[in-house]
Motif scaffolding. Structure first.
Motif, PDB file in Angstrom:
ATOM      1  N   TYR A  98       0.857   5.230  -2.582  1.00 23.75           N
ATOM      2  CA  TYR A  98       1.313   6.366  -3.390  1.00 23.75           C
ATOM      3  C   TYR A  98       0.567   7.643  -3.036  1.00 23.75           C
ATOM      4  CZ  TYR A  98       3.639   2.841  -6.269  1.00 23.75           C
ATOM      5  OH  TYR A  98       4.430   1.824  -6.703  1.00 23.75           O
ATOM      6  N   ILE A  99      -0.671   7.505  -2.583  1.00 26.13           N
ATOM      7  CA  ILE A  99      -1.453   8.683  -2.204  1.00 26.13           C
ATOM      8  C   ILE A  99      -0.910   9.297  -0.915  1.00 26.13           C
ATOM      9  CG2 ILE A  99      -3.729   9.424  -1.366  1.00 26.13           C
ATOM     10  CD1 ILE A  99      -4.978   7.489  -3.352  1.00 26.13           C
ATOM     11  N   PHE A 100      -0.405   8.450  -0.015  1.00 25.77           N
ATOM     12  CA  PHE A 100       0.059   8.930   1.283  1.00 25.77           C
ATOM     13  C   PHE A 100       1.106  10.040   1.175  1.00 25.77           C
ATOM     14  CE2 PHE A 100       3.246   8.557   4.702  1.00 25.77           C
ATOM     15  CZ  PHE A 100       2.475   8.979   5.770  1.00 25.77           C
ATOM     16  N   PRO A 101       2.164   9.914   0.356  1.00 23.11           N
ATOM     17  CA  PRO A 101       3.135  11.015   0.271  1.00 23.11           C
ATOM     18  C   PRO A 101       2.523  12.318  -0.229  1.00 23.11           C
ATOM     19  CG  PRO A 101       4.041   9.012  -0.687  1.00 23.11           C
ATOM     20  CD  PRO A 101       2.592   8.754  -0.443  1.00 23.11           C
ATOM     21  N   ILE A 102       1.531  12.203  -1.121  1.00 28.41           N
ATOM     22  CA  ILE A 102       0.889  13.413  -1.636  1.00 28.41           C
ATOM     23  C   ILE A 102       0.123  14.120  -0.517  1.00 28.41           C
ATOM     24  CG2 ILE A 102      -0.647  14.341  -3.391  1.00 28.41           C
ATOM     25  CD1 ILE A 102       1.897  12.953  -4.459  1.00 28.41           C
ATOM     26  N   MET A 147     -11.996  -4.694  -2.402  1.00 29.10           N
ATOM     27  CA  MET A 147     -10.920  -4.321  -1.491  1.00 29.10           C
ATOM     28  C   MET A 147     -10.049  -3.246  -2.157  1.00 29.10           C
ATOM     29  SD  MET A 147     -11.157  -5.981   1.329  1.00 29.10           S
ATOM     30  CE  MET A 147      -9.514  -6.029   2.036  1.00 29.10           C
ATOM     31  N   PRO A 148      -9.580  -2.247  -1.395  1.00 24.73           N
ATOM     32  CA  PRO A 148      -8.784  -1.173  -1.990  1.00 24.73           C
ATOM     33  C   PRO A 148      -7.415  -1.665  -2.426  1.00 24.73           C
ATOM     34  CG  PRO A 148      -8.811  -0.965   0.403  1.00 24.73           C
ATOM     35  CD  PRO A 148      -9.775  -2.052   0.049  1.00 24.73           C
ATOM     36  N   ASN A 149      -6.892  -1.036  -3.465  1.00 21.72           N
ATOM     37  CA  ASN A 149      -5.554  -1.346  -3.952  1.00 21.72           C
ATOM     38  C   ASN A 149      -4.538  -0.699  -3.021  1.00 21.72           C
ATOM     39  OD1 ASN A 149      -3.058  -1.365  -5.379  1.00 21.72           O
ATOM     40  ND2 ASN A 149      -4.187  -1.633  -7.315  1.00 21.72           N
ATOM     41  N   MET A 150      -3.793  -1.514  -2.285  1.00 21.38           N
ATOM     42  CA  MET A 150      -2.883  -1.000  -1.272  1.00 21.38           C
ATOM     43  C   MET A 150      -1.750  -0.178  -1.885  1.00 21.38           C
ATOM     44  SD  MET A 150      -4.241  -1.748   1.501  1.00 21.38           S
ATOM     45  CE  MET A 150      -2.908  -1.195   2.552  1.00 21.38           C
ATOM     46  N   ALA A 193      10.301  18.777  -1.428  1.00 19.68           N
ATOM     47  CA  ALA A 193      11.460  17.882  -1.457  1.00 19.68           C
ATOM     48  C   ALA A 193      11.218  16.654  -0.586  1.00 19.68           C
ATOM     49  CB  ALA A 193      12.703  18.632  -0.984  1.00 19.68           C
ATOM     50  N   CYS A 194      10.636  16.869   0.594  1.00 18.53           N
ATOM     51  CA  CYS A 194      10.349  15.752   1.483  1.00 18.53           C
ATOM     52  C   CYS A 194       9.327  14.812   0.859  1.00 18.53           C
ATOM     53  CB  CYS A 194       9.830  16.299   2.812  1.00 18.53           C
ATOM     54  SG  CYS A 194       9.533  15.031   4.063  1.00 18.53           S
ATOM     55  N   THR A 195       8.305  15.367   0.219  1.00 18.83           N
ATOM     56  CA  THR A 195       7.281  14.547  -0.433  1.00 18.83           C
ATOM     57  C   THR A 195       7.882  13.694  -1.544  1.00 18.83           C
ATOM     58  OG1 THR A 195       5.595  16.226   0.053  1.00 18.83           O
ATOM     59  CG2 THR A 195       5.091  14.631  -1.679  1.00 18.83           C
TER      60      THR A 195
END
Length: 604
Positions: A515-519, A507-510, A483-485
């Motif tokens: 979006y990866i961070f919550p996972i 350069m990386p796509n910010m 739920a938090c994610t």
């Protein structure tokens, strides 16, 4: 040109439906959990009645310690008060059993705290004093057989060693303290030097749900410099050859066993080893030197077998409150003087622990609301000037990257937008997050407190059990963590429209990283305290509501756009120190880049 303005009204409806579904699922699991718990309680009640009937026929004081040894020679003597039940063994004259009467340990079979909480039991702890005799050989008191004499809550253990008399006098005092007085007579005829070694071997028993988390919190703790200095060691070894330890403790997540020598331990060293599976978490060995007086050991020691409750620890005035790992410096102060008092105040109203956490989240948000409002207002202003930023990027697409960045910063400056102002809320969140990361798994008042489908807010919830093990996730999925994610992901979608995409190759796509961070957060929260996941679920849900309220009811983007246009007609504001430094750094980097290109051209 399409502009990303976060969530539209359809997305708002979707979020509301998601919240209703989630709350419905929470109440469903809560009712299911209640039915399961009633069945478990009925089974436990029947089992406890049988145990009580069996215990009624057993002797109250002296029982056999080990069936493999003659019952006439090895016994254990019981001492008991409201908080502790102890057994002192005649083998080694040492405390062999320590039970904390007012607490229960986690039971994997029933998935609840219903087992006796035993710090010492089944020989997981052995200790004694090691002496060197005149022939150079060593002997240890834990290998001797003592004779007991009991008087109320005091027991005297006495052993004879080649004409020398060794007495261990244990007195169970109030609450969690055991006085341990050591006396010898005639020892000077046997020993060859003026020191003895206190040797303690201890296997820390698993007592909480969440083995990895409990192992992390199981470690050596000790004080020195007349109780003023504190240190801990959660690694493989400890070595203090120059300090005199005022006390030495082996701390677990919520409980600790501490030995305090009257004159301190010298030349202390210890080893610890992780145990991967089974009943025990870690194996400890401690060796500390105590001084003899006239080749006799006459010194008072104290044992403390304590829950890590902050008011209790502070009441001893021996720096025991450092056993509670609330965080260093500012982080620890935030927990001691803000989060713990706030939790205690709200819980005194008689609310369930989960709702106490809910109100704590609201209070923190109210305190941070001025800063958060500025952040979200800045976010709205950046959305308004997004087309102009895109226009600059397109215009200088093939230009020098430094030149393009200078033009982008010029647009921000003319519009009166300070990008760095958005960093302040993020910086404020870091110490708060770390403080709460320490608070939830170490707050003993939360231990065993259930909320909805989480049976213990200091451990993970595992209603969703997996038939296989997923690396870094384990064999379960935490609903609170999921739920938090989800709400963090929604919040990220709403705020990612302001992120400028990198134009340089490689350069990386910010946005992708955002979006990866919550996972990745799911992997962290899945085995963490469910109270932490619940707090951040509420916190991010409030963030979403704040953004929607600001967007639809508070900020008028047309008015903001008009203000920005008016600012552009004015003389640009004087650069701040940070902006000036950034501009000078970019100009310097640009000059260096041109110089390198010129030198490369000459070489060709």
């Amino acid at each position: 040109m399409q502009q990303n303005n976060g969530l539209d009204k359809n997305q708002l409806i979707s979020f509301a439906l998601f919240s209703l579904i989630l709350i419905g699922a929470m109440f469903y699991f809560q009712n299911k959990q209640a039915r399961e718990q009633m069945a478990i309680d009925a089974q436990n009640k029947t089992a406890n009645a049988k145990v009580a009937a069996q215990n009624a026929t057993k002797p109250a004081i002296v029982t056999n310690l080990n069936d493999s040894v003659k019952t006439t020679s090895i016994q254990q003597v019981q001492l008991k008060n409201k908080e502790l039940t102890l057994a002192v063994s005649t083998l080694g004259g040492q405390i062999s059993t320590v039970q904390l009467n007012e607490y229960k340990a986690y039971n994997r079979k029933t998935d609840t705290n219903d087992k006796e909480l035993l710090l010492f039991d089944k020989n997981n702890s052995t200790y004694g004093f090691q002496f060197k005799d005149k022939t150079g050989k060593t002997f240890n008191t834990k290998d001797l057989v003592f004779t007991p004499t009991q008087n109320g809550n005091t027991v005297t253990m006495q052993a004879n060693v080649n004409g020398a008399v060794i007495q261990f006098i244990y007195t169970l005092m109030d609450k969690y303290t055991v006085d341990f007085n050591v006396k010898t007579q005639g020892l000077s005829q046997l020993v060859s030097d003026q020191k003895a070694n206190f040797v303690w071997d201890f296997n820390a028993r698993e007592m909480e749900k969440g083995r990895a988390q409990e192992q992390t919190h199981t470690e050596f703790n000790y004080t020195f410099d007349n109780y003023s200095s504190f240190d801990y060691d959660g690694r493989t070894s400890m070595d203090e050859p120059d300090e005199t330890l005022n006390w030495l403790g082996i701390k677990q997540q919520f409980f600790a066993a501490v030995i305090e020598p009257q004159n301190g331990f010298k030349n202390s060293k210890g080893e610890q080893e992780m145990i991967d599976e089974g009943e025990f978490l870690k194996k400890f060995n401690f060796d500390g030197q105590v001084d003899l007086a006239g080749s006799e050991l006459n010194q008072n020691f104290k044992w403390y077998f304590m829950p890590l409750d902050l008011p209790l620890l502070k009441s001893y005035d021996k720096n025991f409150d450092e056993l509670l790992p609330l965080g260093w410096s500012f982080i620890g102060s935030m927990n001691r003087w803000f989060f713990i008092p706030m939790y205690n105040l709200i819980s005194s109203w008689g609310l369930a622990a989960g709702w106490v956490i809910f109100l704590m989240t609201i209070i923190v948000k109210i305190i941070l609301s001025p800063v958060m409002f500025k952040q979200h207002k800045l976010s709205a202003m950046m959305r308004v000037i997004r087309p102009e930023i895109d226009e600059v990027n397109a215009k200088y697409k093939d230009a020098d990257p430094m030149k393009k960045q200078q033009e982008v910063m010029s647009v921000y400056r003319k519009a009166g937008v300070n990008q760095m102002a958005g960093c302040l809320p993020a910086l404020l969140q870091i110490p708060i997050f770390y403080a709460l990361f320490r608070f939830f798994p170490n707050m003993i008042d939360l231990r065993g407190k259930s909320f909805w489908f989480a049976k213990d807010l200091t451990a993970y919830d595992d209603v969703i059990k997996l038939p296989f093990n997923i690396p870094f996730l384990g064999e379960h999925l935490s609903i609170f963590a999921i739920a938090c994610t989800v709400v963090i992901l929604i919040y990220t979608v709403m705020t990612s429209g302001n992120i400028q995409q990198p134009q340089q190759e490689g350069m990386p796509n910010m946005k992708v990283l955002m979006y990866i961070f919550p996972i990745t957060f799911l992997f962290f929260l899945n085995t963490s305290a469910s109270g932490l996941s619940w707090y951040y679920f509420v916190s991010n849900a409030i963030n979403i509501l704040i953004i929607l309220v600001i967007k639809y009811w508070i900020l008028d983007e047309k008015k903001i756009h008009a203000t920005i246009q008016a600012n552009k007609q004015k003389e640009p504001k004087k650069e701040g120190k940070f902006q000036k430094r950034m501009r000078e750094m970019m100009e310097k980097a640009q000059e260096q880049q041109k110089l390198q290109q010129q030198q490369a051209g000459k070489k060709k």
